[in-house]
Write an enzyme that holds these catalytic residues in place. Structure first.
Site, PDB file in Angstrom:
ATOM      1  N   ASP A 199      -2.322  13.972  10.183  1.00 13.07           N
ATOM      2  CA  ASP A 199      -1.952  14.764   9.020  1.00 13.07           C
ATOM      3  C   ASP A 199      -0.690  14.191   8.370  1.00 13.07           C
ATOM      4  O   ASP A 199       0.251  13.783   9.052  1.00 13.07           O
ATOM      5  CB  ASP A 199      -1.696  16.205   9.475  1.00 13.07           C
ATOM      6  N   GLU A 249      -3.937   1.089  24.140  1.00 12.67           N
ATOM      7  CA  GLU A 249      -4.271   1.240  25.552  1.00 12.67           C
ATOM      8  C   GLU A 249      -5.619   1.938  25.739  1.00 12.67           C
ATOM      9  O   GLU A 249      -6.146   1.983  26.853  1.00 12.67           O
ATOM     10  CB  GLU A 249      -3.174   2.032  26.265  1.00 12.67           C
TER      11      GLU A 249
END
Length: 513
Positions: A199, A249
């Site tokens: 957002d 990751e």
């Protein structure tokens, strides 16, 4: 194909009139039937709901309104079992005024470490009773609220670009980034989500001086001037690079930024290889019903990602804008145009986002004043009705409200009585319905070899029309005019309205192979 689920308006499982995680899980087979690849969930984190979840008080918990962490885990497991990924909303620009950090800030002295997590400033004027600068809130009124100090005296002011219950975080404070990393890992590692829609991804970083700004020609939710100091400051990119380090990751996870930046070069900066994977590009959402305007919006969509690793993104609506049926004129005309535009959108290469209910052809609802809940309504002095009209709950079945959305007598926002023909139940039984059109188009987009390739080629077309071709061989033709036009050579694969005698009616689109 991303499907945006506005949780409180999708399906209610516990009879309180508000949609929840159990409701989404109960309707997961509908999403399989529709053919989407991923769900984007609007916020379900713990929140006082001053802005329907975009005021987060605990970013590592689920709000009881929607269920609990176990219900969230069950939804993710169900979705993954059906090959559907789950993307969450992430709100890093601000927190709730009920967040523990903000309570600590209010209880601490000016200049404290607790206040440094936010933007606290002394006021102007002889008694400090004027805001520190002239910035407005996106939701109306000033972007500053004054607090009472622990000793009971009038004190400093804090910045909130949105509602006063949404104090902006100070990303110059290292603890803010450290806490967000904990949040990212909580959802990615512990809850197995597949990424985040971020957002206000062009927000977060604020200029250090928080100086006055003279050019407030634009102060609205869906667009900001390039000079607006509240957004798109250069320091924001370092924040995204840190987020991306964590995401890397988890190589199957994605970040999608809400980026209200119209300049292509500044937009594409967010999509560098070490920042966001995708960025919402809203030109198609904001385009009017005009072939030239729609073509220009498509060209801007491609230009926005040129030279980046990202694909274009396309969407016709979301929880912040009027639904496309209404924007395109409402009634039968608006519905016909919305049917045509979904074929245009799905013929384009890239990621497509569908807002729940768009596939049913739902219009905006003109709600009575007394039920409006969007903070925009009150903060604007009741001059802007806000976004509730596009957030009315989904109609699932039956002939009267609440149309199977809830077992309660009514839903959190009232549905119109005349939605009986728009329910999922009614449209699944109608081969000519909007829902049937969506299902066919999504299936063909996935399966047909003609709908392949990373770009498009424009074809000459009559005034009021546009036509483009995918490298795989599909041609999409849109007639945005009112009179029929002759179609080019090819076999109609799918059309938004019946075609006769090689003529494409006005307010229609067709796929040709």
């Amino acid at each position: 194909m991303f499907y945006q689920v506005y949780p409180r308006s999708f399906a209610d499982s516990n009879g309180d009139g508000v949609g929840d995680l159990g409701g989404i899980r109960n309707r997961i087979d509908y999403l399989v039937l529709l053919g989407i690849d991923a769900i984007w969930l609007n916020p379900v984190m713990r929140s006082p709901m001053a802005d329907h979840g975009y005021d987060v008080s605990d970013p590592r918990d689920v709000d009881p309104l929607f269920g609990d962490v176990a219900a969230f885990d069950a939804l993710v497991e169900e979705a993954h079992a059906r090959g559907i990924r789950v993307v969450m909303d992430l709100v890093p620009n601000h927190v709730s005024s009920e967040h523990p950090w903000f309570h600590e800030a209010l209880a601490s002295a000016p200049g404290s470490a607790e206040r440094n997590r936010f933007h606290f400033r002394d006021g102007r004027g002889p008694q400090g009773d004027e805001p520190p600068n002239n910035w407005p809130s996106i939701f109306g009124g000033p972007a500053w609220t004054r607090v009472t100090e622990p000793d009971g005296t009038p004190g400093q002011w804090y910045l909130h670009v949105f509602a006063s219950q949404q104090p902006d975080l100070n990303w110059a404070d290292s603890g803010v980034a450290e806490d967000l990393e904990k949040t990212l890992r909580f959802w990615l590692h512990d809850r197995h989500v597949d990424g985040f829609r971020i957002d206000v991804a062009h927000g977060m970083a604020k200029p250090a001086d928080l100086a006055d700004h003279d050019g407030w020609e634009e102060n609205e939710l869906l667009g900001h001037a390039a000079s607006d100091p509240r957004f798109d400051n250069p320091e924001v990119h370092a924040i995204h690079r840190e987020i991306r380090k964590v995401l890397d990751e988890y190589p199957d996870a994605v970040t999608i930024g809400e980026i209200w930046v119209s300049d292509h070069e500044r937009f594409s900066a967010y999509l560098r290889p070490d920042e966001l994977h995708l960025g919402f590009e809203f030109h198609l959402t904001l385009a009017g019903w005009d072939a030239d305007e729609i073509r220009e919006a498509i060209e801007k969509g491609f230009a926005a990602v040129a030279g980046t690793p990202a694909s274009p993104t396309w969407t016709l609506s979301n929880h912040d804008v009027d639904r496309e049926v209404t924007r395109y004129g409402g009634g039968a005309r608006g519905l016909a145009r919305a049917r045509a535009m979904i074929l245009v959108e799905l013929a384009l290469p890239g990621a497509v986002f569908v807002y729940n209910g768009a596939e049913l052809g739902l219009p905006n609802v003109d709600l009575p004043d007394e039920v409006l809940q969007d903070p925009v309504w009150e903060r604007s002095g009741r001059t802007d009705r806000g976004r509730d009209g596009c957030r009315v709950p989904m109609p699932w079945e039956g002939t009267a409200p609440p149309f199977g959305f809830t077992s309660a007598s009514e839903s959190w926002l009232p549905q119109p009585d005349d939605w009986a023909a728009l329910t999922v139940e009614a449209q699944l039984a109608d081969e000519g319905s909007m829902l049937s059109l969506y299902r066919q188009a999504i299936r063909l987009r996935r399966d047909r070899p003609e709908i392949t390739g990373d770009d498009i080629g424009w074809h000459a077309s009559p005034p009021g029309c546009l036509a483009f071709r995918r490298p795989g061989g599909l041609t999409c033709v849109l007639n945005a005019g009112t009179e029929p036009v002759a179609l080019p050579a090819g076999t109609a694969l799918l059309s938004s309205t019946p075609i006769a005698d090689g003529q494409l009616p006005g307010n229609s689109a067709v796929w040709l192979v």
